[in-house]
Scaffold this motif. Structure first.
Motif, mmCIF file in Angstrom:
data_model
loop_
_atom_site.group_PDB
_atom_site.id
_atom_site.type_symbol
_atom_site.label_atom_id
_atom_site.label_comp_id
_atom_site.label_asym_id
_atom_site.label_seq_id
_atom_site.Cartn_x
_atom_site.Cartn_y
_atom_site.Cartn_z
ATOM 1 N N CYS A 194 -44.302 29.242 -70.767
ATOM 2 C CA CYS A 194 -44.415 29.456 -72.204
ATOM 3 C C CYS A 194 -43.174 30.110 -72.802
ATOM 4 C CB CYS A 194 -45.648 30.307 -72.503
ATOM 5 S SG CYS A 194 -47.226 29.488 -72.157
ATOM 6 N N SER A 195 -42.469 30.926 -72.019
ATOM 7 C CA SER A 195 -41.262 31.580 -72.527
ATOM 8 C C SER A 195 -40.158 30.567 -72.802
ATOM 9 C CB SER A 195 -40.767 32.621 -71.523
ATOM 10 O OG SER A 195 -41.706 33.640 -71.333
ATOM 11 N N VAL A 196 -40.036 29.564 -71.949
ATOM 12 C CA VAL A 196 -39.029 28.523 -72.159
ATOM 13 C C VAL A 196 -39.449 27.593 -73.283
ATOM 14 C CG1 VAL A 196 -37.734 26.651 -71.073
ATOM 15 C CG2 VAL A 196 -38.329 28.669 -69.740
ATOM 16 N N ASP A 197 -40.746 27.241 -73.325
ATOM 17 C CA ASP A 197 -41.240 26.385 -74.409
ATOM 18 C C ASP A 197 -40.877 26.963 -75.769
ATOM 19 O OD1 ASP A 197 -42.368 24.904 -72.388
ATOM 20 O OD2 ASP A 197 -44.432 25.519 -72.817
ATOM 21 N N THR A 204 -46.243 28.394 -78.259
ATOM 22 C CA THR A 204 -46.564 29.691 -77.647
ATOM 23 C C THR A 204 -46.934 30.714 -78.713
ATOM 24 O OG1 THR A 204 -45.092 29.243 -75.773
ATOM 25 C CG2 THR A 204 -45.669 31.550 -76.192
ATOM 26 N N ALA A 205 -46.167 30.758 -79.796
ATOM 27 C CA ALA A 205 -46.457 31.707 -80.878
ATOM 28 C C ALA A 205 -47.831 31.454 -81.470
ATOM 29 C CB ALA A 205 -45.378 31.594 -81.959
ATOM 30 N N PHE A 225 -38.650 33.575 -67.021
ATOM 31 C CA PHE A 225 -37.591 33.514 -68.020
ATOM 32 C C PHE A 225 -37.812 34.587 -69.061
ATOM 33 C CE2 PHE A 225 -35.682 31.594 -71.915
ATOM 34 C CZ PHE A 225 -34.367 31.551 -71.470
ATOM 35 N N VAL A 226 -36.802 35.388 -69.317
ATOM 36 C CA VAL A 226 -36.895 36.460 -70.306
ATOM 37 C C VAL A 226 -36.424 35.909 -71.652
ATOM 38 C CG1 VAL A 226 -36.145 38.771 -70.959
ATOM 39 C CG2 VAL A 226 -36.509 38.220 -68.545
ATOM 40 N N ASN A 227 -37.356 35.752 -72.565
ATOM 41 C CA ASN A 227 -37.062 35.248 -73.909
ATOM 42 C C ASN A 227 -37.353 36.354 -74.910
ATOM 43 O OD1 ASN A 227 -36.939 33.990 -76.394
ATOM 44 N ND2 ASN A 227 -38.114 32.194 -75.788
#
Length: 391
Positions: A194-197, A204-205, A225-227
């Motif tokens: 979801c972080s990459v999406d 995701t939001a 992944f750190v978004n």
């Protein structure tokens, strides 16, 4: 059907994404992370395979508006059946580049929520399938063949409405379990990250916002992944982020194009302060010479750097490596070094998974001894880390 174009796959390696020295200065605080050089190294979409209905949807139009002006659009009848991607063994040499430059847009027609009982109470219909990262052990491409870029589902309103109905039908949670003592937990990212999406879509939001208004449930997703854009979503404690961690040496070989493990750990406090519940996945545990020493070092690092407020609410899952012979064959074509760790016939045995797939896992006694030892290492080096379940 047009064939994808592009140069040969880049050399596997975590540093291909996070080689900070050659990047432009960080964007100003008001600029979304998705517009940063780091994000563009993860996703620089140049071609989109799309179902017409997905292109015509509000979410599809929003996604397309965020992409480069010269993106090539190829219409397809079905997001699952794209001969240029799925089953095309000529794509092995472009395994990583396809993930970087190709996006698929589809409509998710079958909306089902199924019971889990391990990491989550329920697996919700995911907003995506596939990933821009290239973890060598990932189970998702086992069903897709020789390419596994992100497929985003644009009928997010239907997905959210389905989840809302399901949550309300459950009523309050009556008994605590390993998933959560009070809330029904819904995994919203089973087949993607979801972080990459969130670099290219608001799916995701939208899901985080939906769970914010559901007092009897929590969303949950694992990420590598750190978004930083996710810090602005205001989850109000109703979304659990599970940062997957493993010894950094293993991650450099196996977690291709992910955020380095220390970055994931360092982000935990920021996400907690932004309103997320923060857990960890000790995953996957790969058995090889020196694994106990390196896991002890990782747990010690967690203990050293995490502030007390993170430790007080943290919990973890232990997930032993599961592999698959078809994926083994694919990996030999693009990243054979990974298979030196992942494919160990002397330690592994065949087992049919819950979803019917025939996979390879550590033999029962090997797995039992490893789990016992890992529990001991957690008790010794990170005694505050509650183990929710081990698999």
């Amino acid at each position: 059907m047009e064939q994808p174009t592009g140069s040969a796959a880049e050399q596997p390696g975590q540093e291909t994404l996070f080689d900070w020295q050659d990047l432009a200065p960080a964007p100003a605080a008001h600029s979304p992370f998705r517009d940063s050089p780091q994000a563009r190294r993860m996703l620089d979409v140049r071609e989109v395979y799309a179902e017409p209905a997905a292109l015509d949807s509000p979410r599809g139009r929003q996604i397309m508006a965020r992409l480069r002006d010269d993106v090539r659009v190829i219409e397809v009848d079905n997001h699952w059946r794209i001969p240029a991607l799925h089953g095309n063994d000529g794509n092995i040499d472009r395994w990583v580049r396809i993930k970087t430059e190709t996006l698929v847009l589809g409509v998710k027609h079958k909306l089902t929520t199924r019971p889990n009982g391990r990491s989550a109470d329920w697996i919700a219909p995911g907003p995506s399938n596939g990933c821009a990262m290239s973890c060598a052990y990932c189970y998702v491409p086992r069903r897709k063949g020789f390419a596994n870029p992100i497929t985003l589902f644009t009928n997010i309103e239907a997905i959210v409405a389905h989840v809302r109905r399901h949550v309300r039908a459950q009523g309050p949670k009556r008994e605590p379990n390993q998933c959560d003592p009070q809330a029904w937990v819904y995994d919203i990212g089973e087949n993607g990250d979801c972080s990459v999406d969130a670099l290219v879509s608001d799916n995701t939001a939208d899901l985080v916002a939906a769970f914010r208004t559901l007092p009897t449930a929590k969303a949950s997703f694992a990420t590598k992944f750190v978004n930083p854009d996710l810090l602005a979503l205001d989850p109000r404690g109703r979304t659990r982020v599970r940062f997957s961690v493993m010894p950094p040496g293993d991650a450099r070989l196996l977690d291709i194009r992910t955020s380095p493990v220390p970055e994931r750990i360092a982000a935990a406090a920021d996400f907690l302060d932004a309103g997320y519940e923060v857990h960890f996945n000790l995953s996957p545990v790969v058995l090889r010479p020196g694994w106990q020493r390196d896991w002890a070092d990782l747990l010690t690092h967690l203990d050293d750097v995490l502030p007390a407020r993170v430790k007080e609410q943290a919990a973890a899952e232990i997930i032993m490596l599961t592999h698959n012979e078809p994926l083994h064959e694919v990996n030999l074509g693009w990243h054979p070094r990974a298979e030196e760790l992942l494919w160990q016939p002397d330690l592994q045995e065949t087992k049919r998974s819950q979803n019917g797939a025939l996979n390879v896992r550590y033999a029962l006694e090997v797995k039992r001894q490893a789990l016992t030892r890992l529990h001991e290492l957690v008790a010794e080096h990170a005694p505050w880390l509650r183990i929710r379940y081990a698999f």
